[in-house]
Design a protein around this motif. Structure first.
Motif, PDB file in Angstrom:
ATOM      1  N   ASP A   8       1.307  -1.203  -0.349  1.00  0.00           N
ATOM      2  CA  ASP A   8       0.334  -0.086   0.164  1.00  0.00           C
ATOM      3  C   ASP A   8       0.889   1.153  -0.256  1.00  0.00           C
ATOM      4  OD1 ASP A   8      -2.284   1.624   0.487  1.00  0.00           O
ATOM      5  OD2 ASP A   8      -2.073   1.194   2.427  1.00  0.00           O
TER       6      ASP A   8
ATOM      7  N   ILE B  40      -0.475  -1.581  -4.784  1.00  0.00           N
ATOM      8  CA  ILE B  40      -2.362  -1.005  -4.488  1.00  0.00           C
ATOM      9  C   ILE B  40      -2.551  -0.365  -4.212  1.00  0.00           C
ATOM     10  CG2 ILE B  40      -4.052  -2.399  -4.500  1.00  0.00           C
ATOM     11  CD1 ILE B  40      -2.727  -5.266  -5.910  1.00  0.00           C
ATOM     12  N   THR B  41      -3.209   0.852  -4.380  1.00  0.00           N
ATOM     13  CA  THR B  41      -3.246   2.288  -3.505  1.00  0.00           C
ATOM     14  C   THR B  41      -4.673   2.635  -3.642  1.00  0.00           C
ATOM     15  OG1 THR B  41      -3.077   4.453  -3.096  1.00  0.00           O
ATOM     16  CG2 THR B  41      -2.289   3.272  -4.453  1.00  0.00           C
ATOM     17  N   GLY B  42      -5.644   3.021  -2.966  1.00  0.00           N
ATOM     18  CA  GLY B  42      -7.224   3.654  -3.300  1.00  0.00           C
ATOM     19  C   GLY B  42      -6.422   5.386  -3.549  1.00  0.00           C
TER      20      GLY B  42
ATOM     21  N   TYR C   1      -1.384  -0.381  -9.372  1.00  0.00           N
ATOM     22  CA  TYR C   1      -2.640  -0.453  -9.612  1.00  0.00           C
ATOM     23  C   TYR C   1      -2.754   1.198  -8.364  1.00  0.00           C
ATOM     24  CZ  TYR C   1      -2.907  -4.930 -11.192  1.00  0.00           C
ATOM     25  OH  TYR C   1      -2.626  -5.727 -12.028  1.00  0.00           O
TER      26      TYR C   1
ATOM     27  N   VAL D 278      -7.994   2.403  -6.348  1.00  0.00           N
ATOM     28  CA  VAL D 278      -8.626   1.153  -6.806  1.00  0.00           C
ATOM     29  C   VAL D 278      -9.520   1.191  -5.489  1.00  0.00           C
ATOM     30  CG1 VAL D 278      -8.136  -1.374  -5.947  1.00  0.00           C
ATOM     31  CG2 VAL D 278      -6.235  -0.109  -7.150  1.00  0.00           C
TER      32      VAL D 278
ATOM     33  N   LYS E 252      -9.665  -3.461  -3.576  1.00  0.00           N
ATOM     34  CA  LYS E 252      -7.989  -4.064  -3.676  1.00  0.00           C
ATOM     35  C   LYS E 252      -8.364  -4.971  -4.028  1.00  0.00           C
ATOM     36  CE  LYS E 252      -5.698  -0.292  -1.102  1.00  0.00           C
ATOM     37  NZ  LYS E 252      -4.748   0.124   0.079  1.00  0.00           N
TER      38      LYS E 252
ATOM     39  N   ALA F 155      -8.206  -5.976  -7.403  1.00  0.00           N
ATOM     40  CA  ALA F 155      -6.376  -5.090  -8.384  1.00  0.00           C
ATOM     41  C   ALA F 155      -6.317  -6.381  -7.878  1.00  0.00           C
ATOM     42  CB  ALA F 155      -6.273  -3.900  -7.970  1.00  0.00           C
TER      43      ALA F 155
ATOM     44  N   TYR G  35       1.526  -9.052   1.519  1.00  0.00           N
ATOM     45  CA  TYR G  35       1.404  -7.381   1.355  1.00  0.00           C
ATOM     46  C   TYR G  35       1.255  -7.166   2.727  1.00  0.00           C
ATOM     47  CZ  TYR G  35      -2.574  -3.675   0.574  1.00  0.00           C
ATOM     48  OH  TYR G  35      -3.080  -2.937   0.292  1.00  0.00           O
TER      49      TYR G  35
ATOM     50  N   ASP H  89      -7.234  -2.626   3.685  1.00  0.00           N
ATOM     51  CA  ASP H  89      -6.141  -3.150   2.863  1.00  0.00           C
ATOM     52  C   ASP H  89      -5.960  -4.802   3.400  1.00  0.00           C
ATOM     53  OD1 ASP H  89      -4.147  -1.246   2.021  1.00  0.00           O
ATOM     54  OD2 ASP H  89      -3.942  -0.524   4.056  1.00  0.00           O
TER      55      ASP H  89
ATOM     56  N   VAL I 174      -7.157  -8.284   0.714  1.00  0.00           N
ATOM     57  CA  VAL I 174      -5.913  -8.334   0.531  1.00  0.00           C
ATOM     58  C   VAL I 174      -4.302  -9.561   1.416  1.00  0.00           C
ATOM     59  CG1 VAL I 174      -3.762  -8.518  -0.918  1.00  0.00           C
ATOM     60  CG2 VAL I 174      -5.758  -6.851  -1.710  1.00  0.00           C
TER      61      VAL I 174
END
Length: 178
Positions: A20, A63-65, A84, A87, A90, A93, A110, A117, A120
């Motif tokens: 993240d 993977i980030t918002g 990504y 998102v 997540k 993604a 992760y 988070d 995931v």
């Protein structure tokens, strides 16, 4: 009866480490200019850890918002090819990332810090969290850093992965020119 794996055993299986951004690669603070532009602060040792993972053959992803050009530039600098952004879910993604890389969930790590988070983190083989993560995230993590997000937590997890995969000493010797 299933045997529970230790964090080190889980880390030894990671082929793809996902991060993240806010609260993990940064301290979670968002700085705004008078014009409304965003600024983020990244830790150089964290960045070097991500590069070491790549050197050891461990793929990396974000993977980030949030959506930010700053993240694109930082990912380029760290040679993170799977990014990504923006998102909301997540899991979507993550599923695409698995498809793109051919990696299995149990071969993924992760590092996240907050509720978005968790979906995931609960699917991967190695779930990590910075020390200052939300308590619900810490309770579900396999491994928690001593450092806070944006202040060495990523480097700590990278070093943990490299040690678990017996790559740390070789990379250190190479850095020392030995």
């Amino acid at each position: 009866m299933a045997v529970s794996l230790t964090a080190t055993e889980r880390a030894s299986r990671v082929k793809l480490m996902i991060f993240d951004v806010d609260g993990v690669l940064t301290d979670g603070g968002l700085m705004f200019t008078a014009e409304g532009d965003w600024m983020k602060s990244f830790n150089s040792m964290d960045g070097h850890g991500a590069k070491l993972l790549r050197d050891a053959g461990i793929d990396t992803a974000i993977i980030t918002g949030r959506q930010s050009g700053i993240v694109v530039e930082r990912a380029k600098n760290l040679r993170i090819t799977h990014v990504y952004q923006g998102v909301e879910d997540k899991r979507v993604a993550f599923a695409d990332l698995l498809k793109q890389t051919g990696t299995k969930p149990e071969e993924c790590g992760y590092m996240g810090d907050d509720w978005p988070d968790l979906a995931v983190m609960l699917q991967v083989g190695f779930a990590a969290a910075p020390a200052n993560s939300h308590p619900e995230v810490i309770a579900r993590a396999h491994w928690v850093s001593e450092a806070r997000g944006g202040h060495g937590a990523v480097r700590e997890v990278c070093d943990t992965l490299l040690r678990a995969q017996n790559r740390y000493d070789d990379l250190l010797r190479a850095a020392c020119g030995m």
